[in-house]
Design a protein around this motif. Structure first.
Motif, short mmCIF file in Angstrom:
data_model
loop_
_atom_site.label_atom_id
_atom_site.label_comp_id
_atom_site.label_asym_id
_atom_site.label_seq_id
_atom_site.Cartn_x
_atom_site.Cartn_y
_atom_site.Cartn_z
N ASP A 15 0.81 -1.22 0.00
CA ASP A 15 0.00 0.00 0.00
C ASP A 15 0.84 1.27 0.00
O ASP A 15 0.48 2.27 0.62
CB ASP A 15 -0.97 0.01 1.19
CG ASP A 15 -2.03 -1.06 1.08
OD1 ASP A 15 -2.39 -1.43 -0.06
OD2 ASP A 15 -2.51 -1.54 2.12
N GLY A 16 1.99 1.23 -0.66
CA GLY A 16 2.84 2.40 -0.77
C GLY A 16 3.56 2.79 0.50
O GLY A 16 4.27 3.79 0.53
N GLU A 17 3.41 2.01 1.55
CA GLU A 17 4.04 2.36 2.83
C GLU A 17 5.44 1.79 2.98
O GLU A 17 6.30 2.41 3.59
CB GLU A 17 3.15 1.90 3.99
CG GLU A 17 1.85 2.65 4.05
CD GLU A 17 1.00 2.23 5.24
OE1 GLU A 17 1.55 1.67 6.20
OE2 GLU A 17 -0.21 2.49 5.20
N GLU A 18 5.64 0.60 2.48
CA GLU A 18 6.96 -0.01 2.57
C GLU A 18 7.14 -0.99 1.42
O GLU A 18 6.17 -1.46 0.85
CB GLU A 18 7.16 -0.72 3.92
CG GLU A 18 6.20 -1.85 4.18
CD GLU A 18 6.42 -2.53 5.53
OE1 GLU A 18 7.55 -2.99 5.78
OE2 GLU A 18 5.48 -2.57 6.31
N THR A 19 8.39 -1.26 1.12
CA THR A 19 8.71 -2.17 0.03
C THR A 19 9.70 -3.22 0.53
O THR A 19 10.60 -2.91 1.30
CB THR A 19 9.31 -1.41 -1.16
OG1 THR A 19 8.36 -0.44 -1.61
CG2 THR A 19 9.64 -2.34 -2.30
N GLU A 20 9.50 -4.42 0.09
CA GLU A 20 10.39 -5.54 0.42
C GLU A 20 10.76 -6.21 -0.89
O GLU A 20 10.01 -6.16 -1.87
CB GLU A 20 9.67 -6.52 1.33
CG GLU A 20 10.46 -7.73 1.74
CD GLU A 20 11.64 -7.40 2.64
OE1 GLU A 20 12.69 -8.03 2.46
OE2 GLU A 20 11.51 -6.52 3.52
N THR A 21 11.91 -6.83 -0.94
CA THR A 21 12.28 -7.61 -2.11
C THR A 21 12.49 -9.05 -1.70
O THR A 21 12.83 -9.35 -0.55
CB THR A 21 13.57 -7.08 -2.78
OG1 THR A 21 14.64 -7.16 -1.85
CG2 THR A 21 13.40 -5.65 -3.26
N VAL A 22 12.26 -9.94 -2.66
CA VAL A 22 12.51 -11.37 -2.45
C VAL A 22 13.15 -11.90 -3.73
O VAL A 22 12.70 -11.58 -4.83
CB VAL A 22 11.23 -12.14 -2.07
CG1 VAL A 22 10.18 -12.05 -3.15
CG2 VAL A 22 11.53 -13.57 -1.72
#
Length: 96
Positions: A15-22
């Motif tokens: 929701d545009g609050e945080e980003t994670e990568t995998v």
């Protein structure tokens, strides 16, 4: 040998609050993809399947649950059925 395996990295935006990568092996994404599914669609399927499976385990095989947890499990099962067109039980052969 494992360094030679090609990988693919996905970014997940909450929701545009945080980003994670995998990062996962690209060949594994190809193996679990259905038909001409894109890698992103495949990751979405695997993520939803994982959440449904974990929720099912916690509610039905864990050490107690409550109404809130049961409501969360029911909602993810609804979302699972909307996405896949079958119930979690039908997809996995595991029904209660």
């Amino acid at each position: 040998m494992t360094d030679e395996v090609e990988t693919i990295t996905f970014s997940i935006d909450a929701d545009g609050e945080e980003t994670e990568t995998v990062t996962v092996p690209a060949g594994l994404v190809d193996i679990v993809a259905e038909g001409d599914q894109s890698p992103t669609e495949t990751l979405g399927d695997v993520a939803l399947l994982s959440f449904a499976s974990r929720a099912h385990h916690v509610v039905h095989h864990g050490e107690g649950s409550d109404e809130e947890l049961e409501a969360q499990e029911a909602r993810v099962m609804d979302l699972f059925e909307e996405r896949f067109g079958v119930t979690f039980g039908e997809a996995t052969g595991h029904q209660h």
